[in-house]
Design a protein around this motif. Structure first.
Motif, PDB file in Angstrom:
ATOM      1  N   ARG A 287       0.820  -1.209   0.000  1.00 14.97           N
ATOM      2  CA  ARG A 287       0.000   0.000   0.000  1.00 14.97           C
ATOM      3  C   ARG A 287       0.857   1.264   0.000  1.00 14.97           C
ATOM      4  O   ARG A 287       0.471   2.288  -0.582  1.00 14.97           O
ATOM      5  CB  ARG A 287      -0.940  -0.007   1.207  1.00 14.97           C
ATOM      6  CG  ARG A 287      -2.096  -0.968   1.066  1.00 14.97           C
ATOM      7  CD  ARG A 287      -3.122  -0.425   0.086  1.00 14.97           C
ATOM      8  NE  ARG A 287      -4.061  -1.439  -0.362  1.00 14.97           N
ATOM      9  CZ  ARG A 287      -5.048  -1.219  -1.213  1.00 14.97           C
ATOM     10  NH1 ARG A 287      -5.207  -0.022  -1.729  1.00 14.97           N
ATOM     11  NH2 ARG A 287      -5.839  -2.185  -1.593  1.00 14.97           N
ATOM     12  N   HIS A 288       2.017   1.212   0.653  1.00 13.45           N
ATOM     13  CA  HIS A 288       2.953   2.348   0.618  1.00 13.45           C
ATOM     14  C   HIS A 288       3.378   2.632  -0.819  1.00 13.45           C
ATOM     15  O   HIS A 288       3.419   3.798  -1.257  1.00 13.45           O
ATOM     16  CB  HIS A 288       4.180   2.052   1.473  1.00 13.45           C
ATOM     17  CG  HIS A 288       4.123   2.678   2.838  1.00 13.45           C
ATOM     18  ND1 HIS A 288       4.086   4.042   3.029  1.00 13.45           N
ATOM     19  CD2 HIS A 288       4.101   2.124   4.077  1.00 13.45           C
ATOM     20  CE1 HIS A 288       4.045   4.313   4.317  1.00 13.45           C
ATOM     21  NE2 HIS A 288       4.042   3.168   4.985  1.00 13.45           N
TER      22      HIS A 288
ATOM     23  N   VAL B 110       0.525   4.287  -2.714  1.00 14.83           N
ATOM     24  CA  VAL B 110       0.356   5.687  -2.330  1.00 14.83           C
ATOM     25  C   VAL B 110       1.421   6.557  -2.987  1.00 14.83           C
ATOM     26  O   VAL B 110       1.134   7.668  -3.474  1.00 14.83           O
ATOM     27  CB  VAL B 110       0.390   5.837  -0.794  1.00 14.83           C
ATOM     28  CG1 VAL B 110       0.503   7.306  -0.393  1.00 14.83           C
ATOM     29  CG2 VAL B 110      -0.861   5.230  -0.165  1.00 14.83           C
ATOM     30  N   GLU B 111       2.649   6.066  -3.031  1.00 18.32           N
ATOM     31  CA  GLU B 111       3.732   6.831  -3.656  1.00 18.32           C
ATOM     32  C   GLU B 111       3.499   6.992  -5.155  1.00 18.32           C
ATOM     33  O   GLU B 111       3.818   8.035  -5.741  1.00 18.32           O
ATOM     34  CB  GLU B 111       5.067   6.135  -3.401  1.00 18.32           C
ATOM     35  CG  GLU B 111       5.519   6.228  -1.937  1.00 18.32           C
ATOM     36  CD  GLU B 111       6.744   5.379  -1.656  1.00 18.32           C
ATOM     37  OE1 GLU B 111       7.259   4.762  -2.614  1.00 18.32           O
ATOM     38  OE2 GLU B 111       7.171   5.314  -0.493  1.00 18.32           O
TER      39      GLU B 111
ATOM     40  N   PRO C 287      -0.626   9.288  -5.284  1.00 14.56           N
ATOM     41  CA  PRO C 287      -0.982   9.923  -4.004  1.00 14.56           C
ATOM     42  C   PRO C 287      -2.360  10.572  -4.018  1.00 14.56           C
ATOM     43  O   PRO C 287      -2.905  10.873  -2.962  1.00 14.56           O
ATOM     44  CB  PRO C 287       0.120  10.974  -3.815  1.00 14.56           C
ATOM     45  CG  PRO C 287       0.669  11.214  -5.172  1.00 14.56           C
ATOM     46  CD  PRO C 287       0.530   9.936  -5.921  1.00 14.56           C
TER      47      PRO C 287
ATOM     48  N   ARG D   1      -7.751   7.995  -3.196  1.00 17.49           N
ATOM     49  CA  ARG D   1      -8.202   7.839  -1.805  1.00 17.49           C
ATOM     50  C   ARG D   1      -8.116   6.388  -1.328  1.00 17.49           C
ATOM     51  O   ARG D   1      -7.747   6.126  -0.181  1.00 17.49           O
ATOM     52  CB  ARG D   1      -9.647   8.336  -1.689  1.00 17.49           C
ATOM     53  CG  ARG D   1     -10.241   8.166  -0.293  1.00 17.49           C
ATOM     54  CD  ARG D   1     -11.628   8.759  -0.189  1.00 17.49           C
ATOM     55  NE  ARG D   1     -12.556   8.115  -1.106  1.00 17.49           N
ATOM     56  CZ  ARG D   1     -13.806   8.516  -1.295  1.00 17.49           C
ATOM     57  NH1 ARG D   1     -14.265   9.587  -0.658  1.00 17.49           N
ATOM     58  NH2 ARG D   1     -14.612   7.898  -2.148  1.00 17.49           N
TER      59      ARG D   1
ATOM     60  N   TYR E 216      -3.865  12.270   4.643  1.00 20.50           N
ATOM     61  CA  TYR E 216      -4.764  12.282   3.488  1.00 20.50           C
ATOM     62  C   TYR E 216      -5.783  13.413   3.605  1.00 20.50           C
ATOM     63  O   TYR E 216      -6.049  14.127   2.617  1.00 20.50           O
ATOM     64  CB  TYR E 216      -5.483  10.939   3.358  1.00 20.50           C
ATOM     65  CG  TYR E 216      -6.564  10.971   2.312  1.00 20.50           C
ATOM     66  CD1 TYR E 216      -6.238  11.095   0.960  1.00 20.50           C
ATOM     67  CD2 TYR E 216      -7.910  10.935   2.668  1.00 20.50           C
ATOM     68  CE1 TYR E 216      -7.226  11.165  -0.009  1.00 20.50           C
ATOM     69  CE2 TYR E 216      -8.904  11.004   1.703  1.00 20.50           C
ATOM     70  CZ  TYR E 216      -8.550  11.116   0.368  1.00 20.50           C
ATOM     71  OH  TYR E 216      -9.523  11.202  -0.596  1.00 20.50           O
TER      72      TYR E 216
ATOM     73  N   TYR F  86      -6.038   4.052  -1.900  1.00 20.00           N
ATOM     74  CA  TYR F  86      -4.698   3.622  -1.491  1.00 20.00           C
ATOM     75  C   TYR F  86      -4.367   4.140  -0.097  1.00 20.00           C
ATOM     76  O   TYR F  86      -3.776   3.426   0.723  1.00 20.00           O
ATOM     77  CB  TYR F  86      -3.661   4.106  -2.507  1.00 20.00           C
ATOM     78  CG  TYR F  86      -3.868   3.554  -3.910  1.00 20.00           C
ATOM     79  CD1 TYR F  86      -4.627   2.404  -4.117  1.00 20.00           C
ATOM     80  CD2 TYR F  86      -3.320   4.192  -5.020  1.00 20.00           C
ATOM     81  CE1 TYR F  86      -4.820   1.906  -5.403  1.00 20.00           C
ATOM     82  CE2 TYR F  86      -3.507   3.698  -6.304  1.00 20.00           C
ATOM     83  CZ  TYR F  86      -4.262   2.558  -6.489  1.00 20.00           C
ATOM     84  OH  TYR F  86      -4.439   2.065  -7.763  1.00 20.00           O
ATOM     85  N   TRP F  87      -4.751   5.374   0.184  1.00 20.68           N
ATOM     86  CA  TRP F  87      -4.509   5.940   1.518  1.00 20.68           C
ATOM     87  C   TRP F  87      -5.306   5.183   2.587  1.00 20.68           C
ATOM     88  O   TRP F  87      -4.763   4.816   3.643  1.00 20.68           O
ATOM     89  CB  TRP F  87      -4.922   7.415   1.537  1.00 20.68           C
ATOM     90  CG  TRP F  87      -3.983   8.350   0.849  1.00 20.68           C
ATOM     91  CD1 TRP F  87      -4.048   8.761  -0.436  1.00 20.68           C
ATOM     92  CD2 TRP F  87      -2.827   8.987   1.415  1.00 20.68           C
ATOM     93  NE1 TRP F  87      -3.022   9.625  -0.734  1.00 20.68           N
ATOM     94  CE2 TRP F  87      -2.258   9.784   0.397  1.00 20.68           C
ATOM     95  CE3 TRP F  87      -2.234   8.977   2.669  1.00 20.68           C
ATOM     96  CZ2 TRP F  87      -1.109  10.544   0.601  1.00 20.68           C
ATOM     97  CZ3 TRP F  87      -1.101   9.746   2.882  1.00 20.68           C
ATOM     98  CH2 TRP F  87      -0.553  10.510   1.861  1.00 20.68           C
TER      99      TRP F  87
END
Length: 821
Positions: A123-124, A127-128, A131, A134, A160, A136-137
Motif C-alpha cells: 500500500r505504501h 500511495v507513492e 498519491p 483515496r 490524506y 490507497y490511503w
C-alpha cells in the motif's frame, strides 16, 4: 493484436481470445506472453491442466516478462492457492515495479492471508505512485490499524485529509464513512477527550446522525461528564426506546451502573424506570429491565404488573424473555408462586386475582398454562410440565406452539421418538411454515429416523431441481448436515458421518474464501467500519459452535477408525465381549451385503431419474473414500489445525489434539496440548484423565523415547503432576472433586472412575466411584446426557453393576428411552 487479447480477457470473450492467441502463435510460436494468455483462456474454458502447462511454457520462453508471471498468479488465485499466487506477483514486480494492477492484486491476496506487514508495504508503494487516490490511503490506514499500530493509522488518515481541497458542503456518504472510521480508531486508542473533540469537529460532515449521538454519549460517559451523558442517553432513548445499550448507558450516567445495588439505589433505579415507562409507554425494555434490579416484595409487584400484561396479550416468548432471572433462586420461586396463583384464580374466577373485578380473555388461561409448562421443564420437573402442556392442548388443540413445546419437554426427558411425533403433529397443523418443518426434521434426525427426515426437509427446497438433498448442500444448510452426521456416528456409520462433516468443513472454507471480493469493494464503497468488523469476524470464524461440533465429530470418527479398524461399535454391541462382537459383525456384514444389493438396484433406478432431470449422481453415498484413508489420524489433524490457529483459547481444541498426538506417539506435541489445556482450565475432568494416560504412555514407552525428548518432558513434569506419583495425583483429584462436600460435576466422577480403571486395573473401585452420582451432592450436575455417559462407562468396563445403575437412572429419568427396561 496482443492488445486485442487483453481486451478479450477483460470482456470475458475467452473463445475469441483463444483463437486470436493461436493466430499470433502461428507467426511467433515462442512469444511467451501470448503463450501465457492462451493458457489463461484455456483455464477459463475448464482446461486447467493445459492452461498451467501453456503458462509455464510461456514463462520459459520469456522469464523476465511481468505479464507471464502475473498470468500464472491469476491461475493460482483462481484455484485459491494464494501463497503461490503471491510468489508469482512478487516475481512480476521484479520486472515491472510500478505496475498498479499487479500491486492491487498483490495487496488483495496479502490481506486475504493476513500478511499485514506485506500489505502495508504494498500500500505504501501504491500511495507513492498515485498519491491522489483515496483508496490507497485508506488501505494503508487499515493495514496499520489491523497491525495494532493505531498511531500510524491516524497519521495516514490525517495526512490524506490534509490533502483534500474540495470538501463537500453537504454531507457526502463516502467522506462521512471515512471520518467515522477515523473517529472509531481514536476511540479504540482509549483517549475519549481526543475522540470527542474530533467528533465535534467532523459533525457537520457526517451523514449518520444516530452514530454521532451514540458516540457523543459514550465519550461523555467515559470522561465522567455525567449530566451531559445523561441528557445524551435520554435523547437516544427518545429515538429508540427498545435499545438495551441506551438504558445501560443511562443507568451508568446517573450513578446506578452496578448490578449489586443497595436498598436506596434499588429504589432510585426503580423510580428511574417508572419515569421512563411514563414517557415511553410502548417500550418493552423499560418494563422488562426493572425485573433484574427489584428484589423481595418489590420484585413480586413489578413481575406481577409485567406478567399480567404479557399473558393478557398472549405473548408466547414471555418465558424466554424472563428466563435469565432464574439465575436467582428467590426470583425463580417468586415467579412460580405468582403464576400458580394466576392459574388458581383463572380457574375459579376467570381473573388473575380472586377479586372478580376484571374478567380476563379465555386465552389468558392458555398462555398461563403454556408459561408453567416451560417453567417446570426448565426445572426438570417433567411430569408437572407435561400436565400443564396437556391441559393447554386440551384448551386449544390447534395451536402449533403447544405441540412444539410438548415435543421439547419430551426431548429434554429423553424420549426422542415421542418428541418427534409431537413435532410432526405441529408441522401438520401448518404445512406452510418452514421453521416448524425444519424443527420437525431436526427432531426426526435426533430420533435417528434419517429417511423420514430427508423426505420432510426437502418439502421446502425448489420443486424444479432433480436432487433436493444436493440443493441443501448448495444452500450450506449446516444444521442439517451436522445433525445427520451425529446421528450416523450414533449408529456406527462412520463413512456417512465423515461425508457430512467434510461438507461442513467445505462450507467454512467457502466462508473464508468469500471475503476476497470485499478487500477491493469495501475500499471503493468506503464501508470501512463494516469491513474491519468482517475481517475480525472471519478471524474467529472457526470458533463457531457448529465448526467445533463438526471437528469433534470428525476427530471422534477418525480416532474410532484408528482404534477399531474392524469397525465402530454399534449400540447393540454394548456389553459384548470381543469374541461376541466379532461374531455379531460377521452376521451384520452378511445382512449388509444382502441389503446392499437391493439398495444398489434401487439406487440405479433413482440415479437414472436424476440424470434424466439433468442432476448429478452421488457416486459415494456411503462415504467409503473417508473410511479407506490410510492415515485417519492425519486426516483428523487437517481438520483440527484451523482450530489450533484460530480457536486456541478453547480447551476442546487441545483436548482433541492430545487424543491424536498420543496415538501417534508424538509425546512433545501431546505435552504441548496438555500444557495449553492446563493454562485454560487446570481442573477440567477430561484433562485429568488425559494427564494420567500421558504418564502411563510415557512410562510404557521407556527407552524408546529419545534423550532430548525425555529432557523436555522432565522439565515440565512438576507442572503436570505437582511432584506427586500417579496414585497420589489421582487421590488428590478424587478428594477435591468427588469426596468433598463441595464436589465437582458428574463429569469429574466419570474421569476419576476412568483413571481408577487405568491405574488399578480393578473394575470394582471404578464402579463404586460411578455410583456416587446417585448422592444428593451431585443432583444439581446430574443431567440426562452425563447419566447416559456413566452407563456407557460402566458397560465399557464390563461392570456387573451396569444393569443396577440403569434401573436407578430409570427412576431419575422415567421417560428416557435409553434407560427403559
Amino acid at each position: 493484436m496482443f492488445r486485442e487479447l487483453l481486451k478479450n480477457y477483460e470482456l470475458k470473450q475467452y473463445k475469441r481470445g483463444l483463437k486470436a492467441a493461436e493466430q499470433i502463435l502461428k507467426k511467433f510460436p515462442e512469444h511467451g506472453e501470448t503463450m501465457a494468455m492462451k493458457g489463461l483462456f484455456c483455464s477459463n474454458l475448464d482446461r486447467k491442466e493445459e492452461g498451467y502447462d501453456l503458462v509455464k511454457k510461456g514463462i520459459r520462453f520469456d522469464m523476465k516478462s511481468h505479464i507471464c508471471w502475473h498470468v500464472l498468479g491469476l491461475l493460482y488465485r483462481a484455484d485459491k492457492n494464494y501463497d503461490e499466487a503471491i510468489k508469482c506477483y512478487g516475481h512480476a514486480l521484479k520486472y515491472d515495479k510500478g505496475n498498479l494492477q499487479i500491486l492491487r492484486d498483490l495487496s488483495v491476496l496479502q490481506m486475504q492471508m493476513r500478511n499485514y506487514e506485506g500489505y502495508v508495504d504494498t500500500r505504501h508503494e501504491l500511495v507513492e505512485l498515485r498519491p491522489q487516490n483515496r483508496q490507497y490511503w485508506i488501505g494503508l490506514a487499515i493495514g496499520y490499524h489491523l497491525m495494532g499500530k493505531m498511531d500510524l493509522s491516524i497519521q495516514v488518515l490525517n495526512a490524506y485529509e490534509d490533502t483534500l481541497k474540495d470538501i463537500p458542503a453537504t454531507p457526502d456518504y463516502e467522506h462521512s464513512e471515512m471520518l467515522l472510521y477515523h473517529n472509531s480508531i481514536l476511540d479504540e486508542m482509549g483517549d475519549a477527550q481526543v475522540a470527542l473533540d474530533h467528533l465535534n469537529a467532523i459533525e457537520k460532515h457526517l451523514c449518520d446522525r444516530t452514530a454521532i449521538k451514540e458516540r457523543r454519549a459514550k465519550y461523555l460517559l467515559a470522561l465522567g461528564r455525567l449530566e451531559e451523558a445523561e441528557a445524551a442517553y435520554r435523547l437516544l432513548i427518545s429515538h429508540n426506546p427498545d435499545n438495551f445499550a441506551y438504558f445501560s448507558g443511562l443507568r451508568k450516567s446517573v450513578g446506578l451502573g452496578n448490578q449489586d445495588l443497595t436498598a436506596e439505589e434499588e429504589t432510585k433505579i426503580l423510580e428511574l424506570f417508572k419515569d421512563l415507562q411514563t414517557k415511553h409507554r410502548r417500550s418493552n425494555v423499560a418494563k422488562r429491565l426493572p425485573l433484574g434490579f427489584a428484589t423481595g416484595e418489590t420484585f413480586v409487584k413489578v413481575a406481577d404488573d409485567y406478567c399480567r400484561v404479557m399473558l393478557r396479550k398472549g405473548v408466547p416468548s414471555l418465558f424466554v424473555n424472563i428466563k435469565s432471572l432464574y439465575a436467582n433462586s428467590e426470583k425463580e420461586q417468586a415467579m412460580e408462586k405468582l403464576t400458580l396463583g394466576y392459574l388458581a384464580a383463572l380457574d375459579k374466577s376467570k381473573g388473575f386475582d380472586h377479586s372478580g373485578s376484571i374478567v380476563e380473555p379465555p386465552t389468558a388461561l392458555l398462555w398461563t398454562l403454556y408459561f408453567l409448562a416451560q417453567h417446570f421443564d426448565f426445572k426438570n420437573e417433567t411430569e408437572k410440565a407435561l400436565e400443564y402442556i396437556n391441559r393447554a392442548i386440551e384448551h386449544t388443540p390447534t395451536l402449533v406452539e403447544l405441540h412444539m413445546t410438548k415435543g421439547r419437554i419430551l426431548k429434554h426427558a429423553g424420549d426422542h421418538i415421542s418428541a418427534m411425533a409431537c413435532l410432526n403433529e405441529a408441522r401438520e397443523l401448518d404445512l406452510q411454515d418452514r421453521f416448524i418443518n425444519s424443527k420437525c426434521t431436526k427432531y426426526m434426525v435426533r430420533a435417528d429416523n434419517i429417511a423420514d427426515a430427508e423426505k420432510t426437509v426437502v418439502l421446502f427446497t425448489r420443486a424444479d431441481i432433480p436432487s433436493p438433498l444436493n440443493d441443501l448442500v448448495d444452500m450450506q444448510t449446516i444444521w442439517f448436515s451436522l445433525e445427520c452426521a451425529e446421528s450416523h456416528i450414533r449408529q456406527g456409520q462412520l463413512g456417512r458421518a465423515l461425508k457430512r462433516l467434510h461438507q461442513i468443513e467445505k462450507h467454512f472454507i467457502d466462508f473464508t474464501d468469500d471475503q476476497i471480493d470485499f478487500h477491493s469493494y469495501s475500499l471503493r464503497k468506503m464501508t470501512l467500519k463494516s469491513y474491519v468488523s468482517l475481517l475480525r469476524f472471519e478471524d474467529r470464524l472457526r470458533d463457531h459452535p457448529y465448526y467445533i461440533r463438526a471437528v469433534q465429530g470428525a476427530v471422534k470418527s477418525y480416532v474410532t477408525m484408528f482404534d477399531k479398524p474392524e469397525g465402530a461399535d454399534t449400540p447393540e454391541m454394548e456389553g459384548m465381549t470381543e469374541a461376541e462382537k466379532k461374531k455379531f459383525r460377521n452376521k451384520q456384514r452378511k445382512a449388509e451385503l444382502k441389503a446392499q444389493k437391493e439398495q444398489e438396484e434401487k439406487k440405479a433406478q433413482a440415479d437414472q431419474e436424476v440424470l434424466k432431470k439433468g442432476g448429478k449422481v452421488d457416486e459415494d453415498p456411503e462415504g467409503l473414500k473417508y473410511t479407506k484413508k490410510e492415515d485417519p489420524l492425519g486426516e483428523a489433524l487437517k481438520l483440527l489445525r484451523p482450530l489450533q490457529d484460530l480457536a486456541a483459547n478453547r480447551i476442546e481444541t487441545h483436548l482433541m489434539a492430545f487424543e491424536l498426538y498420543i496415538r501417534k506417539k508424538k509425546f512433545l506435541l501431546a505435552l504441548k496440548s496438555l500444557l495449553k489445556s492446563i493454562k485454560i482450565d487446570p481442573n477440567h475432568a477430561t484433562l485429568h484423565e488425559q494427564l494420567v494416560r500421558f504418564r502411563l504412555a510415557v512410562e510404557a514407552a521407556g527407552s524408546e523415547i529419545k534423550a532430548n525428548t525425555k529432557t523436555v518432558l522432565d522439565q515440565h513434569w512438576n507442572t503436570l503432576y505437582h511432584g506427586k506419583d500417579l496414585s497420589a495425583f489421582a487421590a488428590e483429584f478424587v478428594k477435591k472433586n468427588v469426596e468433598s462436600n463441595n464436589p465437582g460435576s458428574v463429569d469429574h466422577v466419570i474421569a476419576a472412575a476412568m483413571v481408577a480403571s487405568l491405574t488399578e486395573k480393578e473394575v470394582g473401585k471404578a464402579s463404586d466411584l460411578l455410583f456416587l452420582v446417585e448422592q444428593d451432592r451431585f443432583k444439581d450436575s446430574r443431567t440426562l446426557e452425563n447419566t447416559v455417559l456413566v452407563l456407557k462407562t460402566l458397560r465399557s468396563m464390563r461392570s456387573s453393576r451396569a444393569q443396577e445403575f440403569k434401573t436407578k437412572a430409570h427412576a431419575w429419568f422415567t421417560l428416557a428411552t435409553v434407560f427403559k427396561p
